[in-house]
Design a protein around this motif. Sequence first.
Motif, PDB file in Angstrom:
ATOM      1  N   ARG A   1      -5.755   6.481   5.940  1.00 37.00           N
ATOM      2  CA  ARG A   1      -6.852   6.339   4.974  1.00 37.00           C
ATOM      3  C   ARG A   1      -6.508   7.029   3.648  1.00 37.00           C
ATOM      4  O   ARG A   1      -5.982   8.148   3.629  1.00 37.00           O
TER       5      ARG A   1
ATOM      6  N   LYS B   1       0.841  -1.192   0.000  1.00 40.95           N
ATOM      7  CA  LYS B   1       0.000   0.000   0.000  1.00 40.95           C
ATOM      8  C   LYS B   1       0.878   1.245   0.000  1.00 40.95           C
ATOM      9  O   LYS B   1       1.783   1.380   0.820  1.00 40.95           O
TER      10      LYS B   1
ATOM     11  N   LYS C   1      -8.761  -1.203   0.418  1.00 44.62           N
ATOM     12  CA  LYS C   1      -8.962  -1.772   1.745  1.00 44.62           C
ATOM     13  C   LYS C   1      -8.250  -3.114   1.883  1.00 44.62           C
ATOM     14  O   LYS C   1      -8.108  -3.866   0.919  1.00 44.62           O
ATOM     15  N   ASP C   2      -7.848  -3.421   3.124  1.00 44.07           N
ATOM     16  CA  ASP C   2      -7.144  -4.675   3.400  1.00 44.07           C
ATOM     17  C   ASP C   2      -7.942  -5.881   2.921  1.00 44.07           C
ATOM     18  O   ASP C   2      -7.400  -6.794   2.291  1.00 44.07           O
ATOM     19  N   GLU C   3      -9.241  -5.901   3.241  1.00 43.33           N
ATOM     20  CA  GLU C   3     -10.046  -7.077   2.912  1.00 43.33           C
ATOM     21  C   GLU C   3     -10.155  -7.301   1.405  1.00 43.33           C
ATOM     22  O   GLU C   3     -10.204  -8.446   0.934  1.00 43.33           O
TER      23      GLU C   3
END
Length: 692
Positions: free
Chosen positions: A314, A179, A296-298
């Motif tokens: 964020r 990221k 997002k991580d998921e």
Amino acid sequence: MQNNGSNVVVVIDGDETVFINKLRSELPPLAKIDSIEMEEEDCQYDGFKIIDSSSGGKGASIPNDTAICDNCKRDLFDPLNRRYLYPFTNCTDCGARFSIISDLPYDRANTSMNEYPADTLCSEEYASPLDRRFHHQTISCPACGPSYYLLDSKGNRLDKDPIEEFARRIDEGSIGVVKSWGGMHICSNLDELTHLRSWYRRSEKPFAVMMKDLGTLKNYCMPTVYEEQEITSPNRPIVLVKKKENDLTELISPGLDTIGVFLPYSAMHHILFHYLDHDALVMTSANSPGEPMVLKDEDALELGADIYLMHNRRIINRCDDSVLRMFGSHPQYIRKSRGHIPSYLNCKNGQAVALGGQENLCGAVAKDGRMYTTQYIGDGERPGVIRFLDNATRYFMKLLGSSPQIIAMDLHPAYNNRPLAKSMAEEFGAELIEVQHHWAHAASLLIDNGIEDAMVLAVDGTGYGLDGQAWGGEVLRADFSSFDRVAHLEPITLLGGEKAVYDPRRLVFSLDEMVGRSNPYFSETEAAVLRKMMPAAPTSTGFGRVLDALSCYFGICQKRTYDGEPAMKLERALSAGTNKFNFNVKVKNNVILTSELYRDMTDSVGTPSDLSYSFVYALLDAMVDIAADNGELNGINTIGLTGGVSYNGPISSIVKDMVESRGFRFVCHSRVPNGDGGISTGQCAIALQKLN
């Protein structure tokens, strides 16, 4: 001094000329003066102060995300500095901006750093006029700022130094997701390219490669002076550069003569290379096929990588890496995004919004004589991309305080962003207009060059024409009010419609049928079926489709696995070719007879490079001749080149030389993307003209 959202108010009690001259000469790296307005005021102030921001004005005055500066790099690798190896190190001269701001004015409360209050030491730096972080809105340090963490393939946190352990795993051959500022990258070392292609199901499409430094980059490719300037600029785009031919660079970009390279831009990237044994990494946008880059991580975990380097700041504005190639000294944007957005063009007054075509989408928003485009959005086949387009366009509308009077969309009835345009027009009570695709290309070229009219060669793969057929090899006489289709390439049948785009053998079959030549790709049974399809099949005048057919005919690329692949792979042959055959092409009723030129080429014997170059040269010669003749009749002395095909270096060079040899001014793109990323810009300019 005060930031009021759209500009900066400075009150002085000395000589204004001295102040302005000193301001101009000592402007900080990220600052730019658009205009200066002066008023006399009867007031007194006790010393220099920066007072609280005001939200009284509206305007997109956010700096772009900018690569970490040299001073911060020194902090980063100084063991005695409290920001030693801190991956969010930045200052007033560098760092994430656009990707982390939600609204104007640019204050910490309007960024994703509002979740991380500055500690005592950072607050002291912020308050000190002698510190380079004075009034730096996103100031932080390891004690108070965001942080990185490491996840395994199942999403479990690993209790190890995140960046150091990630580097070790990448060195050992893992595929990772990392990221950064505006999104995430899929990452691997170059030894794993074959594995990565299999894992990511990307057999042929080129990968972008992040190099440790400029010296490393030159081991893989040969940048020109102008390319090197872009590569090392604070914007840090991916730049397509001529590669050094070897097995490794061929794996990076199969069949192409360039590779996309860029340098580290965030502190995290520099720390990663600090720990890595490898000096280059594949860094490609992390997304499911057709969807926007994950945030997002998921969502990242669904990609199925081996290791994940994540952080807890964020991302407010998703922002892919910018991609460009140089045409001489002209940067030509394939994707204009991180580092180059926000940026604006001067335009006519009025409030307008445009939503682009279907591929390489971005939106455009105009207000008060300035037009801004959104960051790169993606291809519009999936609902997620259209939602991203909606959100990004509305974000710019919010920054500008825009309530559009007119909204523009493409003429194609099946494009997925048309319902969005219609609902926006209803919501704002705005006029809704349709703009033909190639007219939008032409208008984007005009506004890019600050001109009102031109003869334009609009060359791409496809765009919906006024006759309902696919256009793409067009000679236009265009301004912002109207256009005339002066001439075009001969239509070629698209057997099976979109299937012909992915199977260029069908394009060659169509050309063979047009000239009575046997086709080697299909059995007699298959050929009989295809012949029956021809009368009812759609047609295309697209120059890109002609290049696809040439690429297939010469055995360079006979199956498209990514957008533009056959034509892109033909460029290597064109670069090595000469106009050895000096073909002539016939023009009948303003139709350039591609099929007869094809017959002449297939009857000739020579190398694929010379034959394809001679073929392309003849087509372009006819188009430029027609443009020049029509320009002379109408008092137009400028001939321009636009559309996705104009990214092709040999084609742009041929057209430039032809135009200038005929005594005309040649114009090309340098600020607006040549391809469909520029469509919204052209649409918006046409919409503003309609208002005016």
